[in-house]
Design a protein around this motif. Structure first.
Motif, short mmCIF file in Angstrom:
data_model
loop_
_atom_site.label_atom_id
_atom_site.label_comp_id
_atom_site.label_asym_id
_atom_site.label_seq_id
_atom_site.Cartn_x
_atom_site.Cartn_y
_atom_site.Cartn_z
N PHE A 12 -37.43 -3.99 -1.70
CA PHE A 12 -36.44 -3.13 -1.04
C PHE A 12 -36.73 -1.65 -1.31
CE2 PHE A 12 -33.26 -6.74 -0.71
CZ PHE A 12 -33.19 -6.72 0.67
N GLY A 16 -37.53 1.05 1.42
CA GLY A 16 -36.74 2.27 1.46
C GLY A 16 -37.60 3.51 1.56
N GLY A 42 -28.35 5.25 5.01
CA GLY A 42 -28.84 3.88 4.84
C GLY A 42 -30.00 3.82 3.86
N VAL A 43 -30.94 4.75 4.00
CA VAL A 43 -32.09 4.80 3.09
C VAL A 43 -31.63 5.06 1.66
CG1 VAL A 43 -34.18 6.10 2.46
CG2 VAL A 43 -33.73 5.54 4.86
N TYR A 45 -28.71 4.52 0.13
CA TYR A 45 -28.03 3.39 -0.49
C TYR A 45 -28.96 2.20 -0.71
CZ TYR A 45 -23.53 5.52 -0.92
OH TYR A 45 -22.51 6.33 -1.33
N GLN A 46 -29.94 2.04 0.17
CA GLN A 46 -30.94 1.00 -0.05
C GLN A 46 -31.70 1.27 -1.33
OE1 GLN A 46 -33.38 -0.19 3.26
NE2 GLN A 46 -35.04 -0.84 1.91
N HIS A 49 -29.63 0.67 -4.51
CA HIS A 49 -29.38 -0.74 -4.79
C HIS A 49 -30.65 -1.55 -4.98
CE1 HIS A 49 -25.47 0.81 -3.84
NE2 HIS A 49 -25.07 -0.10 -4.72
N ALA A 50 -31.78 -1.02 -4.56
CA ALA A 50 -33.06 -1.62 -4.95
C ALA A 50 -33.21 -1.50 -6.47
CB ALA A 50 -34.22 -0.93 -4.24
N ILE A 79 -27.27 -4.42 0.77
CA ILE A 79 -28.39 -3.70 1.40
C ILE A 79 -28.54 -4.13 2.85
CG2 ILE A 79 -30.90 -3.45 1.45
CD1 ILE A 79 -30.79 -3.58 -1.68
N SER A 83 -26.97 -0.90 4.69
CA SER A 83 -28.12 -0.13 5.19
C SER A 83 -28.59 -0.67 6.53
CB SER A 83 -29.25 -0.17 4.16
OG SER A 83 -28.86 0.50 2.98
N GLY A 84 -28.64 -1.99 6.66
CA GLY A 84 -29.10 -2.59 7.92
C GLY A 84 -28.25 -2.16 9.10
N TYR A 87 -29.03 1.48 9.92
CA TYR A 87 -30.32 1.61 10.61
C TYR A 87 -30.19 1.21 12.07
CZ TYR A 87 -32.47 1.73 5.92
OH TYR A 87 -32.83 2.04 4.63
#
Length: 122
Positions: A12, A16, A42-43, A45-46, A49-50, A79, A83-84, A87
């Motif tokens: 992830f 990201g 989105g990027v 938070y991705q 959380h990665a 995620i 994020s999805g 996006y």
């Protein structure tokens, strides 16, 4: 499970970085400022959380528990949903996808509570 979560976190994070570069270089001229900012959230938070997944892998190695496992899966769900949806919304212009985003936010919150409880009870 710690290997699974660490691997997912690393993948992830990779995605990201790639999405961030794509947004900065390819989408800048294609999206309006508002939708570019949505994509960037989105990027961000991705990426957060990665790293949370990598932390969850460490928690599982140190204090294995069902709560730690649940927390990590909630991060994955967050995620994908948070994020999805951002996006897809920014790329497609379909604003109704924004209704999915809070579900991902709730998944992130639940993941953090699960992770905290896993360590506290560990």
């Amino acid at each position: 499970m710690e290997r699974v979560f660490f691997t997912l976190g690393a993948l992830f994070a990779f995605a990201g970085v790639a999405a961030g570069a794509f947004g900065a270089h390819s989408l800048k001229s294609r999206l309006n400022t508002e939708m570019l900012l949505v994509f960037e959230v989105g990027v961000r938070y991705q990426m957060y959380h990665a790293f949370a997944l990598i932390a969850a892998a460490w928690v599982q190695a140190k204090w294995p528990s069902a709560l730690g496992t649940c927390g990590a899966w909630f991060f994955v769900a967050g995620i994908l949903l948070f994020s999805g949806s951002l996006y897809l919304m920014s790329l497609s212009g379909l604003r109704w996808l924004g209704a999915i985003t809070p579900l991902g936010g709730v998944a992130f919150l639940v993941g953090w509570v699960c992770l905290a409880l896993a360590v506290w009870r560990g």
